[in-house]
Design a protein around this motif. Structure first.
Motif, PDB file in Angstrom:
ATOM      1  N   THR A  87       5.016   1.302 -10.304  1.00  0.00           N
ATOM      2  CA  THR A  87       3.882   1.563 -11.199  1.00  0.00           C
ATOM      3  C   THR A  87       3.702   0.466 -12.253  1.00  0.00           C
ATOM      4  O   THR A  87       2.635   0.343 -12.848  1.00  0.00           O
ATOM      5  CB  THR A  87       4.057   2.907 -11.920  1.00  0.00           C
ATOM      6  N   GLY A  88       4.736  -0.332 -12.461  1.00  0.00           N
ATOM      7  CA  GLY A  88       4.628  -1.415 -13.441  1.00  0.00           C
ATOM      8  C   GLY A  88       3.531  -2.412 -13.104  1.00  0.00           C
ATOM      9  O   GLY A  88       3.004  -3.095 -13.999  1.00  0.00           O
ATOM     10  N   TRP A  89       3.181  -2.502 -11.820  1.00  0.00           N
ATOM     11  CA  TRP A  89       2.134  -3.435 -11.417  1.00  0.00           C
ATOM     12  C   TRP A  89       0.731  -2.931 -11.763  1.00  0.00           C
ATOM     13  O   TRP A  89      -0.218  -3.730 -11.806  1.00  0.00           O
ATOM     14  CB  TRP A  89       2.211  -3.691  -9.914  1.00  0.00           C
ATOM     15  N   LEU A 140     -15.080  -8.271  -3.834  1.00  0.00           N
ATOM     16  CA  LEU A 140     -15.631  -8.698  -5.118  1.00  0.00           C
ATOM     17  C   LEU A 140     -15.421  -7.620  -6.182  1.00  0.00           C
ATOM     18  O   LEU A 140     -15.052  -7.920  -7.325  1.00  0.00           O
ATOM     19  CB  LEU A 140     -17.124  -8.998  -4.963  1.00  0.00           C
ATOM     20  N   ALA A 141     -15.640  -6.348  -5.813  1.00  0.00           N
ATOM     21  CA  ALA A 141     -15.438  -5.255  -6.756  1.00  0.00           C
ATOM     22  C   ALA A 141     -13.977  -5.171  -7.188  1.00  0.00           C
ATOM     23  O   ALA A 141     -13.681  -4.903  -8.365  1.00  0.00           O
ATOM     24  CB  ALA A 141     -15.882  -3.937  -6.131  1.00  0.00           C
ATOM     25  N   MET A 142     -13.056  -5.404  -6.262  1.00  0.00           N
ATOM     26  CA  MET A 142     -11.637  -5.365  -6.602  1.00  0.00           C
ATOM     27  C   MET A 142     -11.251  -6.560  -7.473  1.00  0.00           C
ATOM     28  O   MET A 142     -10.541  -6.413  -8.468  1.00  0.00           O
ATOM     29  CB  MET A 142     -10.801  -5.348  -5.323  1.00  0.00           C
ATOM     30  N   MET A 143     -11.715  -7.736  -7.103  1.00  0.00           N
ATOM     31  CA  MET A 143     -11.351  -8.957  -7.812  1.00  0.00           C
ATOM     32  C   MET A 143     -11.830  -8.942  -9.260  1.00  0.00           C
ATOM     33  O   MET A 143     -11.186  -9.514 -10.140  1.00  0.00           O
ATOM     34  CB  MET A 143     -11.945 -10.160  -7.072  1.00  0.00           C
ATOM     35  N   THR A 144     -12.957  -8.273  -9.534  1.00  0.00           N
ATOM     36  CA  THR A 144     -13.514  -8.239 -10.884  1.00  0.00           C
ATOM     37  C   THR A 144     -13.139  -6.970 -11.645  1.00  0.00           C
ATOM     38  O   THR A 144     -13.703  -6.673 -12.699  1.00  0.00           O
ATOM     39  CB  THR A 144     -15.048  -8.382 -10.823  1.00  0.00           C
ATOM     40  N   SER A 145     -12.193  -6.195 -11.102  1.00  0.00           N
ATOM     41  CA  SER A 145     -11.694  -5.006 -11.798  1.00  0.00           C
ATOM     42  C   SER A 145     -10.845  -5.406 -13.002  1.00  0.00           C
ATOM     43  O   SER A 145     -10.375  -6.543 -13.110  1.00  0.00           O
ATOM     44  CB  SER A 145     -10.854  -4.155 -10.842  1.00  0.00           C
ATOM     45  N   ARG A 146     -10.629  -4.437 -13.897  1.00  0.00           N
ATOM     46  CA  ARG A 146      -9.893  -4.718 -15.129  1.00  0.00           C
ATOM     47  C   ARG A 146      -8.426  -5.058 -14.850  1.00  0.00           C
ATOM     48  O   ARG A 146      -7.863  -5.991 -15.424  1.00  0.00           O
ATOM     49  CB  ARG A 146      -9.962  -3.506 -16.056  1.00  0.00           C
ATOM     50  N   ASN A 147      -7.778  -4.293 -13.978  1.00  0.00           N
ATOM     51  CA  ASN A 147      -6.364  -4.510 -13.695  1.00  0.00           C
ATOM     52  C   ASN A 147      -6.072  -4.127 -12.248  1.00  0.00           C
ATOM     53  O   ASN A 147      -6.960  -3.642 -11.530  1.00  0.00           O
ATOM     54  CB  ASN A 147      -5.475  -3.723 -14.658  1.00  0.00           C
ATOM     55  N   PHE A 148      -4.824  -4.334 -11.849  1.00  0.00           N
ATOM     56  CA  PHE A 148      -4.463  -4.097 -10.452  1.00  0.00           C
ATOM     57  C   PHE A 148      -4.597  -2.625 -10.077  1.00  0.00           C
ATOM     58  O   PHE A 148      -5.009  -2.297  -8.965  1.00  0.00           O
ATOM     59  CB  PHE A 148      -3.041  -4.588 -10.194  1.00  0.00           C
ATOM     60  N   GLN A 162       7.841   6.178 -11.534  1.00  0.00           N
ATOM     61  CA  GLN A 162       8.034   4.750 -11.238  1.00  0.00           C
ATOM     62  C   GLN A 162       7.323   4.273  -9.971  1.00  0.00           C
ATOM     63  O   GLN A 162       7.245   3.068  -9.729  1.00  0.00           O
ATOM     64  CB  GLN A 162       9.531   4.443 -11.080  1.00  0.00           C
ATOM     65  N   THR A 163       6.795   5.197  -9.159  1.00  0.00           N
ATOM     66  CA  THR A 163       6.318   4.798  -7.833  1.00  0.00           C
ATOM     67  C   THR A 163       5.002   5.454  -7.455  1.00  0.00           C
ATOM     68  O   THR A 163       4.815   6.661  -7.623  1.00  0.00           O
ATOM     69  CB  THR A 163       7.367   5.168  -6.752  1.00  0.00           C
ATOM     70  N   VAL A 164       4.100   4.634  -6.919  1.00  0.00           N
ATOM     71  CA  VAL A 164       2.864   5.140  -6.314  1.00  0.00           C
ATOM     72  C   VAL A 164       2.836   4.659  -4.872  1.00  0.00           C
ATOM     73  O   VAL A 164       3.596   3.763  -4.483  1.00  0.00           O
ATOM     74  CB  VAL A 164       1.605   4.643  -7.065  1.00  0.00           C
ATOM     75  N   ALA A 165       1.966   5.257  -4.061  1.00  0.00           N
ATOM     76  CA  ALA A 165       1.917   4.884  -2.643  1.00  0.00           C
ATOM     77  C   ALA A 165       0.486   4.853  -2.141  1.00  0.00           C
ATOM     78  O   ALA A 165      -0.353   5.661  -2.551  1.00  0.00           O
ATOM     79  CB  ALA A 165       2.737   5.870  -1.810  1.00  0.00           C
ATOM     80  N   VAL A 166       0.232   3.902  -1.251  1.00  0.00           N
ATOM     81  CA  VAL A 166      -1.004   3.889  -0.457  1.00  0.00           C
ATOM     82  C   VAL A 166      -0.630   4.475   0.896  1.00  0.00           C
ATOM     83  O   VAL A 166       0.248   3.959   1.588  1.00  0.00           O
ATOM     84  CB  VAL A 166      -1.544   2.457  -0.286  1.00  0.00           C
ATOM     85  N   GLN A 167      -1.275   5.577   1.262  1.00  0.00           N
ATOM     86  CA  GLN A 167      -0.932   6.307   2.476  1.00  0.00           C
ATOM     87  C   GLN A 167      -2.058   6.216   3.493  1.00  0.00           C
ATOM     88  O   GLN A 167      -3.226   6.150   3.126  1.00  0.00           O
ATOM     89  CB  GLN A 167      -0.660   7.777   2.152  1.00  0.00           C
ATOM     90  N   ALA A 168      -1.708   6.224   4.759  1.00  0.00           N
ATOM     91  CA  ALA A 168      -2.692   6.148   5.846  1.00  0.00           C
ATOM     92  C   ALA A 168      -2.470   7.290   6.815  1.00  0.00           C
ATOM     93  O   ALA A 168      -1.323   7.645   7.131  1.00  0.00           O
ATOM     94  CB  ALA A 168      -2.576   4.806   6.569  1.00  0.00           C
ATOM     95  N   TRP A 169      -3.573   7.845   7.298  1.00  0.00           N
ATOM     96  CA  TRP A 169      -3.516   8.972   8.235  1.00  0.00           C
ATOM     97  C   TRP A 169      -4.322   8.633   9.475  1.00  0.00           C
ATOM     98  O   TRP A 169      -5.450   8.158   9.376  1.00  0.00           O
ATOM     99  CB  TRP A 169      -4.099  10.223   7.585  1.00  0.00           C
ATOM    100  N   PRO A 170      -3.786   8.868  10.652  1.00  0.00           N
ATOM    101  CA  PRO A 170      -4.539   8.565  11.882  1.00  0.00           C
ATOM    102  C   PRO A 170      -5.685   9.546  12.086  1.00  0.00           C
ATOM    103  O   PRO A 170      -5.582  10.722  11.755  1.00  0.00           O
ATOM    104  CB  PRO A 170      -3.484   8.716  12.985  1.00  0.00           C
ATOM    105  N   ARG A 171      -6.777   9.041  12.613  1.00  0.00           N
ATOM    106  CA  ARG A 171      -7.919   9.892  12.940  1.00  0.00           C
ATOM    107  C   ARG A 171      -7.794  10.409  14.375  1.00  0.00           C
ATOM    108  O   ARG A 171      -7.304   9.706  15.255  1.00  0.00           O
ATOM    109  CB  ARG A 171      -9.230   9.116  12.816  1.00  0.00           C
ATOM    110  N   PHE A 172      -8.258  11.616  14.586  1.00  0.00           N
ATOM    111  CA  PHE A 172      -8.375  12.181  15.931  1.00  0.00           C
ATOM    112  C   PHE A 172      -7.035  12.200  16.680  1.00  0.00           C
ATOM    113  O   PHE A 172      -6.983  12.071  17.896  1.00  0.00           O
ATOM    114  CB  PHE A 172      -9.417  11.420  16.755  1.00  0.00           C
ATOM    115  N   GLY A 173      -5.911  12.305  15.950  1.00  0.00           N
ATOM    116  CA  GLY A 173      -4.614  12.350  16.609  1.00  0.00           C
ATOM    117  C   GLY A 173      -4.232  11.046  17.281  1.00  0.00           C
ATOM    118  O   GLY A 173      -3.411  11.039  18.193  1.00  0.00           O
ATOM    119  N   GLU A 174      -4.791   9.934  16.828  1.00  0.00           N
ATOM    120  CA  GLU A 174      -4.509   8.635  17.439  1.00  0.00           C
ATOM    121  C   GLU A 174      -3.024   8.294  17.348  1.00  0.00           C
ATOM    122  O   GLU A 174      -2.445   8.311  16.263  1.00  0.00           O
ATOM    123  CB  GLU A 174      -5.322   7.546  16.736  1.00  0.00           C
ATOM    124  N   ILE A 175      -2.414   8.018  18.474  1.00  0.00           N
ATOM    125  CA  ILE A 175      -1.003   7.660  18.508  1.00  0.00           C
ATOM    126  C   ILE A 175      -0.797   6.269  19.107  1.00  0.00           C
ATOM    127  O   ILE A 175      -0.065   5.440  18.574  1.00  0.00           O
ATOM    128  CB  ILE A 175      -0.180   8.693  19.315  1.00  0.00           C
TER     129      ILE A 175
END
Length: 358
Positions: free
Chosen positions: A222-224, A108-116, A144-157
């Motif tokens: 970034t255009g989005w 809900l917080a994301m959907m009602t935000s001003r922009n993407f 021109q580019t942004v990223a959503v990055q993910a990191w494993p917890r506790f060395g999870e492989i």
């Protein structure tokens, strides 16, 4: 989390993750991913009840919005689910079926935000509200580019492919729900080798996918970011975001044994369960349960009193039951005994608490 911190995690050796990390026992994760996984099993005609064996948790309990699980519990359940469902692309299946509604208040917080771009920031900053089993951050790579990055917890492989698939496919499904199906990532990068079903990644993400990369991330033009959202409502967005942050503050870490005791007490308050009975239900001796609670800095009576106080306040606020009836719901046969206990817990009589809520 910084990139340097993430790289430090990724360099852990197998021997260093063999020892259980105490943080993996903290019951502070909403079980959203587990709910989606068990619902998928149900749609396929499979029971997931056996997945919960020995975890101090049941299939029914994870539907309770107040329940929190530990990383160890979540990891065990996902591992068992993978073995039973026998679907190598399970993370992609689970994530692709999620919607903005799956994210609850955060959605809900994301959907009602001003922009993407604002919606992305809100989602990343509050990702733990939705029970993410990866740490997530945002990076500006260039103009021109942004990223959503993910990191494993506790060395999870071992579970990293499932966790990345679920996170990135659900994030993309929600992004497309917000701005439309034309959103296509610039590229996707993953640290693990290409699986046999790599073509499924290409079908879902519709972009170049690099395996064996340095990071786990999805890159977006970034255009989005400036794309306006039709559901923008500043008041609703602030209210939903405040509730998300309140949930995050309430998810203070505690040992999973404490969470198991709390869940059991909540389900049996009328029976006024004793320590011996709780220990027996959890397949522990009374001495072992006392010791494990002490290791978490807790005692049984304090947990019992807090659970009863929370339930009493909930029922007083609802306004449907008399003080005597509420006392009975909490296992007190004598209303006077309940009033004394409630005043000890909160510093005020039940009627005063009810008036203060109205």
């Amino acid at each position: 989390m910084s990139q340097a911190a993430g790289m430090q995690v990724s360099r852990l050796t197998p021997s260093s993750v063999a020892e259980p990390d105490p943080r993996a026992l903290a019951a502070d994760i909403p079980p959203n991913v587990l709910v989606h996984l068990t619902e998928l099993a149900a749609r396929r005609g499979l029971s997931s009840d056996a997945w919960f064996a020995g975890l101090g948790l049941t299939r029914q309990q994870i539907n309770d919005p107040s329940v929190r699980v530990s990383y160890r519990q979540a990891r065990t359940l996902i591992g068992r689910g993978l073995k039973v469902l026998r679907d190598p692309a399970l993370g992609l299946v689970v994530g692709s079926n999620e919607t903005i509604g799956s994210f609850g208040l955060l959605g809900l917080a994301m959907m009602t935000s001003r922009n993407f771009g604002e919606a992305m920031s809100v989602g990343i900053e509050n990702h733990k509200v939705c029970g993410s089993l990866l740490d997530v951050d945002f990076a500006v790579l260039d103009a021109q580019t942004v990223a959503v990055q993910a990191w494993p917890r506790f060395g999870e492989i071992e579970l990293l492919p499932f966790l990345c698939e679920e996170l990135f496919s659900s994030s993309l499904a929600i992004a497309r729900e917000l701005v439309g199906p034309k959103l296509v990532p610039v590229r996707m990068e993953l640290t693990y080798p290409a699986p046999a079903y790599a073509n499924e990644y290409a079908r879902i993400f519709r972009c170049e996918v690099l395996f064996g990369a340095q990071y786990n991330r999805i890159l977006v033009d970034t255009g989005w970011l400036a794309h306006p959202l039709p559901g923008y409502n500043p008041l609703t967005s602030r209210q939903a975001l405040a509730l998300c942050q309140q949930q995050l503050r309430g998810n203070a870490s505690h040992d999973e044994i404490v969470g198991s005791v709390e869940r059991l007490l909540r389900s049996q308050l009328r029976e006024h369960p004793r320590l011996t009975e709780v220990a027996r239900t959890l397949h522990l001796s009374e001495r072992s349960l006392r010791r494990r609670l002490a290791d978490s800095g807790r005692i049984f009576r304090e947990i019992h009193d807090r659970v009863r106080a929370e339930r009493a306040l909930e029922l007083l606020h609802a306004g449907q039951l008399s003080v005597a009836e509420i006392g009975n719901e909490l296992g007190f046969s004598d209303p006077r005994e309940f009033r004394r206990a409630f005043k000890r817990w909160t510093g005020m009589p039940p009627q005063s608490a009810r008036r203060s809520m109205s």
